[in-house]
Design a protein around this motif. Structure first.
Motif, PDB file in Angstrom:
ATOM      1  N   ASP A  23       0.873  -1.253  -0.121  1.00  0.00           N
ATOM      2  CA  ASP A  23      -0.094  -0.129   0.067  1.00  0.00           C
ATOM      3  C   ASP A  23       0.879   1.309   0.070  1.00  0.00           C
ATOM      4  O   ASP A  23       0.459   2.315   0.220  1.00  0.00           O
ATOM      5  N   LEU A  24       2.269   1.247  -0.151  1.00  0.00           N
ATOM      6  CA  LEU A  24       3.089   2.318  -0.005  1.00  0.00           C
ATOM      7  C   LEU A  24       3.618   2.342  -1.613  1.00  0.00           C
ATOM      8  O   LEU A  24       4.328   1.404  -1.909  1.00  0.00           O
ATOM      9  N   HIS A  25       3.474   3.640  -1.988  1.00  0.00           N
ATOM     10  CA  HIS A  25       3.965   4.016  -3.299  1.00  0.00           C
ATOM     11  C   HIS A  25       4.813   5.085  -3.380  1.00  0.00           C
ATOM     12  O   HIS A  25       4.790   5.997  -2.267  1.00  0.00           O
ATOM     13  N   PRO A  26       5.355   5.468  -4.440  1.00  0.00           N
ATOM     14  CA  PRO A  26       6.417   6.390  -4.494  1.00  0.00           C
ATOM     15  C   PRO A  26       6.032   7.931  -3.899  1.00  0.00           C
ATOM     16  O   PRO A  26       6.256   8.626  -3.036  1.00  0.00           O
ATOM     17  N   GLN A  27       4.647   8.164  -4.293  1.00  0.00           N
ATOM     18  CA  GLN A  27       4.025   9.551  -3.898  1.00  0.00           C
ATOM     19  C   GLN A  27       2.587   9.428  -3.384  1.00  0.00           C
ATOM     20  O   GLN A  27       1.864  10.387  -3.284  1.00  0.00           O
ATOM     21  N   SER A  28       2.268   8.153  -3.018  1.00  0.00           N
ATOM     22  CA  SER A  28       1.024   8.022  -2.185  1.00  0.00           C
ATOM     23  C   SER A  28       1.062   6.933  -1.219  1.00  0.00           C
ATOM     24  O   SER A  28       1.998   6.051  -1.274  1.00  0.00           O
ATOM     25  N   VAL A  29      -0.006   6.799  -0.268  1.00  0.00           N
ATOM     26  CA  VAL A  29       0.086   5.632   0.680  1.00  0.00           C
ATOM     27  C   VAL A  29      -1.515   5.550   0.885  1.00  0.00           C
ATOM     28  O   VAL A  29      -2.232   6.585   0.997  1.00  0.00           O
ATOM     29  N   MET A  30      -1.756   4.128   1.151  1.00  0.00           N
ATOM     30  CA  MET A  30      -3.212   3.901   1.527  1.00  0.00           C
ATOM     31  C   MET A  30      -3.223   3.505   3.101  1.00  0.00           C
ATOM     32  O   MET A  30      -2.387   2.498   3.588  1.00  0.00           O
ATOM     33  N   VAL A  31      -4.068   3.995   3.731  1.00  0.00           N
ATOM     34  CA  VAL A  31      -4.092   3.996   5.357  1.00  0.00           C
ATOM     35  C   VAL A  31      -5.394   3.450   5.482  1.00  0.00           C
ATOM     36  O   VAL A  31      -6.514   3.688   5.156  1.00  0.00           O
ATOM     37  N   HIS A  32      -5.419   2.187   6.392  1.00  0.00           N
ATOM     38  CA  HIS A  32      -6.675   1.544   6.793  1.00  0.00           C
ATOM     39  C   HIS A  32      -6.852   1.913   8.171  1.00  0.00           C
ATOM     40  O   HIS A  32      -6.208   1.456   9.243  1.00  0.00           O
ATOM     41  N   ILE A  33      -8.013   2.428   8.184  1.00  0.00           N
ATOM     42  CA  ILE A  33      -8.504   2.908   9.514  1.00  0.00           C
ATOM     43  C   ILE A  33      -9.721   2.409  10.033  1.00  0.00           C
ATOM     44  O   ILE A  33     -10.622   1.904   9.406  1.00  0.00           O
ATOM     45  N   CYS A  34      -9.520   2.064  11.283  1.00  0.00           N
ATOM     46  CA  CYS A  34     -10.659   1.272  12.113  1.00  0.00           C
ATOM     47  C   CYS A  34     -10.984   1.709  13.395  1.00  0.00           C
ATOM     48  O   CYS A  34     -10.371   2.076  14.184  1.00  0.00           O
ATOM     49  N   SER A  35     -12.437   2.002  13.604  1.00  0.00           N
ATOM     50  CA  SER A  35     -12.919   2.446  14.807  1.00  0.00           C
ATOM     51  C   SER A  35     -13.274   1.514  15.592  1.00  0.00           C
ATOM     52  O   SER A  35     -13.585   0.419  15.248  1.00  0.00           O
ATOM     53  N   PRO A  36     -13.524   1.616  16.972  1.00  0.00           N
ATOM     54  CA  PRO A  36     -13.720   0.698  17.817  1.00  0.00           C
ATOM     55  C   PRO A  36     -15.459   0.208  17.379  1.00  0.00           C
ATOM     56  O   PRO A  36     -16.095   1.051  17.215  1.00  0.00           O
ATOM     57  N   VAL A  37     -15.530  -0.950  17.834  1.00  0.00           N
ATOM     58  CA  VAL A  37     -17.128  -1.665  17.423  1.00  0.00           C
ATOM     59  C   VAL A  37     -18.170  -0.725  18.348  1.00  0.00           C
ATOM     60  O   VAL A  37     -19.120  -0.807  17.610  1.00  0.00           O
ATOM     61  N   GLN A  38     -17.877  -0.320  19.237  1.00  0.00           N
ATOM     62  CA  GLN A  38     -18.803   0.468  20.165  1.00  0.00           C
ATOM     63  C   GLN A  38     -18.576   2.202  19.989  1.00  0.00           C
ATOM     64  O   GLN A  38     -18.446   2.788  21.070  1.00  0.00           O
TER      65      GLN A  38
END
Length: 704
Positions: A105-120
């Protein structure tokens, strides 16, 4: 819908080589993964406890993870939480905020971030900020906003419901059926409209203007993680009795300064009006309108919900679980009781775990937004566990005893001669005679009576919905001097389903079980009845004297011609009919009652090319009504409307509509969002103050 946007640099210190230029919220992919497609064109909408993706695009300088650290910060009101972005191959933990970059998910000029919230996590609109940090410096960027909803797909969420068919019906479906009146002919569709533009934002506004939020914003945000709290707040906010709620109720009188509740066909129009009027209450609602709007809000927020109808719902004002009804000796129902039995009442069931009560109370909960009685000083009711009602656990919060009385109170029917009681009967079966909701994947009703009541009342098959359904029943009330058992049996039945413009036919059957002939007086009486109150003045009466021999079964036929009721009744109106049989010699009296709804002449609605259309494409709808009455109708008006399909009301008028003549209207419809929409057509004329006929037509809209 473009969710790729240039980021706004908030502040920074020092010399950092890499700068963030754009953020892509990957809306299409996230909405598909989170089952939120179509809920908003303005915001990213995701569900708690499930990761979502955000792509960060940097300027010409490549981001160096060994020199610069990424930290996300999630804001809710004045509270925030920092989330360091980590490189990891592990899945996100649904019990805490996390942000991960996976290999690839890491590229020369971009990055993808996976964000997760708590279930409650709390249900709300969040702000997302990015910090890029080194040991010497820091830059901050405002990335944008996202909406976090409950997640009935996730087992750890308190609103998790196990079957996908249930989630499709009780969360994703924007179409429902309301059961009203006294039998199936009075069912009507409803467009919940959660995919209409602005509806999700209206639901968020509802939470932001609640008294709980005004009193303590931070406490409200924290408590919004709990579906019990959410349902209670929203229940109070749907009616406007205590707050800036959505709807004002009115059950009698004129609706000229607003909209007659029978004219609504969907929630979106109501929510739009409420928001555009700066949260002024919309006029007017009745129980099915309150319940349907509540169901829309709950489905939008991710809490499985369904609209439920209770036929013969008791309103027990004094809490003694007994309803008294009074009749004259000629069969006229009298307005002498503060208690009442509504022909039907509509509320909502919401699915959730009850951590405050224990696992035995998990499942469907009654939430009733119709303002009837205050609970803890506020017009709200529930969430009340359905299982608590069935098990008579009256101490279980919230409002269990009130809900129990609605579905299982006893009715005492009394005959009065002046102020003197001359007959009495206890009816333990008619209240809550039938409780139902729309079936999963079908417009047919699902019988829920057994989930509320241990001992089912005798009731008609739900597929037939005969005249007895929802009526007060035909069990006779009798009085016999000296306590002697009565020698007569009396019953009252209605022939077929009476339709406006046709004669109302009924039959009184008297069986003489005694060994003596009898001289009887028959008093038959018909009254117009509002579904939630006692009948009005009688519009038709019949009195006759008859003789009956020992063992004889006497059948007395009666007919009310249209000329006797056409100035009083219209389609969907409820009629109360009662017969009192009086034995002249013994002074025994027998009472039998029936209630039924008048069906309407049909309005024809046809969509050119079929009932499945695409968004933003114009289609033609042909609407027509044929005068099936035997008389000419003056000032005929055919009206067509449909939220999400038409702007405003479209009308065709005719000065005179002859018998057999047709009035028609052609309209061009364009769908603004995907989902199920409703075209509604009404017919009225100047001879009557009421709408004579109302018809609905379901239109399925797919994305282009």
């Amino acid at each position: 819908m473009d969710f790729t946007q240039q980021t706004k640099h908030i502040w920074g210190t020092g010399n950092i080589q890499c700068q963030l230029k754009f953020v892509n919220f990957e809306a299409h992919e996230n909405h598909n993964a989170h089952e939120t497609e179509g809920l908003s064109k303005k915001h990213l909408v995701v569900r708690r406890g499930k990761p979502f993706k955000v792509t960060l695009m940097f300027s010409t300088q490549t981001w160096n993870p060994y020199r610069e650290r990424l930290v996300l910060e999630v804001w809710l009101g004045t509270r925030s939480e920092r989330i360091p972005v980590q490189f990891s191959e592990e899945r996100c933990n649904p019990y805490s905020w996390s942000a991960k970059i996976y290999p690839g998910d890491l590229h020369p000029q971009s990055v993808m971030v996976h964000i997760c919230s708590p279930v409650q996590s709390s249900v709300a609109l969040y702000r997302l900020v990015l910090h890029t940090e080194t040991r010497q410096s820091r830059r901050s960027y405002r990335l944008g906003e996202f909406v976090l909803l409950c997640n009935p797909w996730l087992k750890d969420d308190p609103v998790y419901i196990p079957l996908d068919a249930q989630r499709q019906e009780y969360i994703k479906s924007d179409y429902g059926v309301l059961y009203m009146g006294t039998h199936q002919n009075n069912s009507r569709p409803w467009s919940f409209g959660q995919y209409e533009p602005g509806v999700l934002e209206a639901c968020l506004t509802l939470l932001e203007v609640s008294p709980q939020h005004f009193r303590d914003e931070n406490k409200d945000y924290i408590r919004r993680a709990d579906p019990v709290y959410l349902s209670r707040v929203i229940c109070a906010m749907v009616n406007s009795e205590d707050d800036l709620g959505i709807l004002t109720g009115r059950w009698h009188g004129s609706y000229k300064d607003g909209v007659n509740p029978t004219e609504w066909s969907g929630s979106a129009d109501i929510l739009h009006r409420w928001v555009s009027s700066n949260c002024s209450p919309v006029r007017y609602g009745q129980c099915w309108v309150f319940a349907s709007v509540l169901c829309t809000v709950m489905r939008v927020l991710g809490i499985p919900s369904r609209v439920v109808t209770v036929f013969n719902a008791a309103h027990d004002g004094n809490g003694d679980l007994t309803i008294h009804e009074y009749y004259s000796t000629t069969g006229e129902k009298l307005n002498k009781s503060k208690d009442s039995v509504w022909n039907f009442h509509v509320w909502v069931e919401c699915w959730m775990r009850r951590g405050d009560l224990g696992a035995e109370f998990d499942g469907w909960q009654v939430v009733d937004p119709t303002p009837q009685e205050k609970s803890a000083g506020i017009y709200w009711c529930g969430p009340c566990p359905v299982v608590a009602v069935r098990q008579h656990c009256f101490g279980a919060p919230y409002d269990t005893s009130f809900v129990y009385a609605s579905v299982d109170a006893d009715v005492v029917k009394v005959i009065l001669q002046g102020q003197k009681e001359v007959g009495r009967e206890m009816d333990t079966e008619s209240v809550g005679q039938l409780i139902c909701t729309k079936s999963i994947g079908s417009d047919a009703p699902e019988n829920l009576t057994g989930t509320y009541k241990r001992k089912k009342a005798k009731q008609p098959a739900i597929t037939s919905w005969g005249p007895m359904c929802g009526s007060t029943g035909a069990t006779p009330i009798c009085s016999s001097p000296g306590g002697m058992p009565p020698g007569l049996e009396v019953s009252l039945s209605i022939d077929g389903v009476p339709s406006v413009g046709e004669s109302i036919s009924m039959c009184v059957t008297v069986t003489n079980q005694s060994s003596s002939p009898r001289l009887l007086k028959e008093h038959l009486n018909a009254q117009l009845k509002e579904f939630n109150s006692n009948p009005e003045q009688s519009f038709w009466k019949s009195h006759k004297e008859v003789r009956i021999q020992p063992g004889e079964v006497l059948t007395l036929h009666h007919s009310i011609p249209p000329s006797e009721y056409e100035s009083v009744l219209a389609g969907d109106d409820i009629v109360n009919v009662a017969v009192v049989i009086n034995d002249v010699r013994t002074e025994e009296r027998f009472l039998a009652t029936q209630e039924f709804s008048m069906s309407s002449p049909q309005i024809t609605i046809e969509i050119e090319g079929g009932d499945s259309i695409q968004m933003n494409e114009q289609h033609t709808a042909q609407v027509s009504f044929i005068n099936t009455f035997t008389k000419t109708l003056d000032g005929a008006v055919l009206t067509v409307e449909g939220s999400g399909l038409l702007q405003g009301k479209h009308k065709a008028r005719m000065v005179l509509l002859q018998p057999g003549e047709k009035i028609e209207k052609t309209v061009a419809i364009v769908a603004t969002s995907a989902g199920t929409k409703l075209l509604m057509a009404t017919f009225s004329h100047s001879n009557s103050t009421k709408v004579i006929s109302r018809s609905f037509h379901k239109v399925s809209v797919t994305a282009a």
